[in-house]
Design a protein around this motif. Structure first.
Motif, PDB file in Angstrom:
ATOM      1  N   THR A  39      38.039   5.714   3.230  1.00 47.09           N
ATOM      2  CA  THR A  39      37.650   4.608   3.601  1.00 47.09           C
ATOM      3  C   THR A  39      39.181   3.851   4.388  1.00 47.09           C
ATOM      4  O   THR A  39      39.804   4.394   4.722  1.00 47.09           O
ATOM      5  CB  THR A  39      38.483   4.132   2.013  1.00 47.09           C
ATOM      6  OG1 THR A  39      36.966   4.370   1.456  1.00 47.09           O
ATOM      7  CG2 THR A  39      38.382   2.759   1.876  1.00 47.09           C
ATOM      8  N   VAL A  40      37.993   2.801   5.044  1.00 48.48           N
ATOM      9  CA  VAL A  40      38.726   2.058   5.894  1.00 48.48           C
ATOM     10  C   VAL A  40      39.141   0.522   5.727  1.00 48.48           C
ATOM     11  O   VAL A  40      38.340   0.150   6.146  1.00 48.48           O
ATOM     12  CB  VAL A  40      38.551   2.554   7.812  1.00 48.48           C
ATOM     13  CG1 VAL A  40      39.754   1.407   8.963  1.00 48.48           C
ATOM     14  CG2 VAL A  40      38.890   3.764   7.897  1.00 48.48           C
ATOM     15  N   ASP A  59      31.048   6.811   3.234  1.00 50.06           N
ATOM     16  CA  ASP A  59      32.162   5.949   4.266  1.00 50.06           C
ATOM     17  C   ASP A  59      31.921   4.718   3.757  1.00 50.06           C
ATOM     18  O   ASP A  59      31.345   4.312   3.316  1.00 50.06           O
ATOM     19  CB  ASP A  59      32.859   6.667   5.883  1.00 50.06           C
ATOM     20  CG  ASP A  59      32.947   8.067   5.549  1.00 50.06           C
ATOM     21  OD1 ASP A  59      33.963   8.318   4.679  1.00 50.06           O
ATOM     22  OD2 ASP A  59      32.081   9.208   6.695  1.00 50.06           O
ATOM     23  N   ARG A  61      33.526   0.938   5.371  1.00 50.56           N
ATOM     24  CA  ARG A  61      34.821  -0.089   6.707  1.00 50.56           C
ATOM     25  C   ARG A  61      34.741  -0.909   5.718  1.00 50.56           C
ATOM     26  O   ARG A  61      33.309  -2.137   5.414  1.00 50.56           O
ATOM     27  CB  ARG A  61      33.874   0.344   7.062  1.00 50.56           C
ATOM     28  CG  ARG A  61      34.835  -0.525   8.504  1.00 50.56           C
ATOM     29  CD  ARG A  61      34.174   0.244   9.757  1.00 50.56           C
ATOM     30  NE  ARG A  61      35.190  -0.370  11.193  1.00 50.56           N
ATOM     31  CZ  ARG A  61      34.471  -1.084  12.189  1.00 50.56           C
ATOM     32  NH1 ARG A  61      34.028  -1.540  12.765  1.00 50.56           N
ATOM     33  NH2 ARG A  61      36.317  -0.564  13.219  1.00 50.56           N
ATOM     34  N   LEU A  76      30.440   5.929  11.762  1.00 53.68           N
ATOM     35  CA  LEU A  76      31.121   5.715  10.446  1.00 53.68           C
ATOM     36  C   LEU A  76      30.368   7.820   9.573  1.00 53.68           C
ATOM     37  O   LEU A  76      30.777   7.972   8.874  1.00 53.68           O
ATOM     38  CB  LEU A  76      30.187   5.383   9.442  1.00 53.68           C
ATOM     39  CG  LEU A  76      30.599   3.979  10.068  1.00 53.68           C
ATOM     40  CD1 LEU A  76      29.808   2.545   8.589  1.00 53.68           C
ATOM     41  CD2 LEU A  76      31.705   3.208  10.085  1.00 53.68           C
ATOM     42  N   PHE A  83      29.540  -0.618   5.005  1.00 53.43           N
ATOM     43  CA  PHE A  83      29.652  -1.584   5.551  1.00 53.43           C
ATOM     44  C   PHE A  83      29.414  -3.136   5.316  1.00 53.43           C
ATOM     45  O   PHE A  83      29.339  -3.593   5.042  1.00 53.43           O
ATOM     46  CB  PHE A  83      28.857  -1.624   7.274  1.00 53.43           C
ATOM     47  CG  PHE A  83      30.373  -2.463   8.275  1.00 53.43           C
ATOM     48  CD1 PHE A  83      31.299  -3.020   7.902  1.00 53.43           C
ATOM     49  CD2 PHE A  83      30.041  -2.893   9.598  1.00 53.43           C
ATOM     50  CE1 PHE A  83      32.244  -3.173   9.625  1.00 53.43           C
ATOM     51  CE2 PHE A  83      30.246  -3.619  10.092  1.00 53.43           C
ATOM     52  CZ  PHE A  83      31.310  -3.579  10.603  1.00 53.43           C
TER      53      PHE A  83
END
Length: 268
Positions: A39-40, A59, A61, A76, A83
């Motif tokens: 995770t960002v 993932d 974002r 990604l 996203f």
């Protein structure tokens, strides 16, 4: 401020950015993920200058600040990624969703901007604000849904059908998971000042809302169908919708109320 050449994300790690993260000299740091679910998260006022690959896995974002690829690409990776773009965010550069069923959440009540997206299945716009696809460059998609507010394709930006798909544009209509579907609900404009369209197959464009802008809307090759439902408004288009040379174009008018349509609205 954190200056580092690389950041490694492993074992479902989370990177939270509320300040400035970059490499030396205001260049992009490199993110390296793994097959886990990384995770960002970039908070309001945060800036992450980064390229790299988050790796395979689901993932996330989540952006409320400014991610900047500094001219590069952030991947990604493969997997069903998410996203999320929030109010006030400015996404600079190109984001590559990779393989998998990637989802995009744009709940915008003020404004937000994205650069170019590749390998995303589509874009969904909700909230009363404006989402700007700013470019430069081409965003390839299978589905565009405008439920509320405005989706704006800026000058220099373009949205095209993903390779191997057809362009099925639905403004206020249903959805087709196998095609590029543009859905604009009543009162929720799609404004095209850049370029939109061009699937290689039998494309369809169904309009129940507003289609406007100074750019080009083209369906290109194939036996294309333009359907205009009650509420369709094409008066804000500078250029006619182009069915493309060598194709068989059909216009279906599905209305119970008065509707204005002339040769300045369609061509090809």
């Amino acid at each position: 401020t954190l200056q580092t050449p690389t950041i490694d994300l492993a074992d479902a790690a989370t990177l939270n950015v509320d300040g400035l993260v970059q490499a030396v000299g205001a260049t992009a740091t490199t993110l390296n993920g793994d097959p886990g679910a990384s995770t960002v998260s970039i908070g309001i006022g945060g800036v992450l200058r980064a390229t790299g690959d988050l790796g395979d896995g689901q993932d996330t974002r989540d952006v409320a600040g400014t991610p900047d690829t500094n001219g590069g690409v952030l991947q990604l990776g493969d997997g069903d990624d998410n996203f999320v773009v929030r109010d006030g965010s400015v996404v600079l550069g190109t984001v590559d969703g990779g393989a998998g069923l990637d989802t995009r959440t744009y709940d915008i009540n003020t404004s937000a901007a994205v650069g170019a997206l590749t390998n995303f299945e589509g874009v969904t716009k909700s909230g009363t604000g404006v989402l700007n696809v700013a470019g430069p460059g081409t965003t390839d998609l299978q589905q565009v849904t405008v439920l509320e507010g405005t989706l704006n394709v800026a000058t220099g930006a373009s949205i095209v059908a993903s390779a191997g798909s057809v362009l099925t544009a639905v403004a206020g209509g249903g959805a087709d998971a196998s095609a590029l579907t543009t859905m604009v609900a009543g009162g929720a404009p799609l404004n095209v000042d850049g370029d939109y369209g061009c699937g290689p197959g039998n494309d369809s464009l169904t309009v129940s809302g507003t289609l406007s802008g100074s750019g080009n809307v083209a369906l290109c090759d194939g036996d294309d169908v333009l359907t205009l439902n009650d509420g369709a408004d094409l008066t804000g288009l500078t250029n006619a919708i182009d069915a493309g040379a060598g194709s068989t174009g059909t216009v279906v008018v599905n209305n119970a109320r008065a509707m204005a349509l002339d040769s300045g609205n369609v061509a090809g």
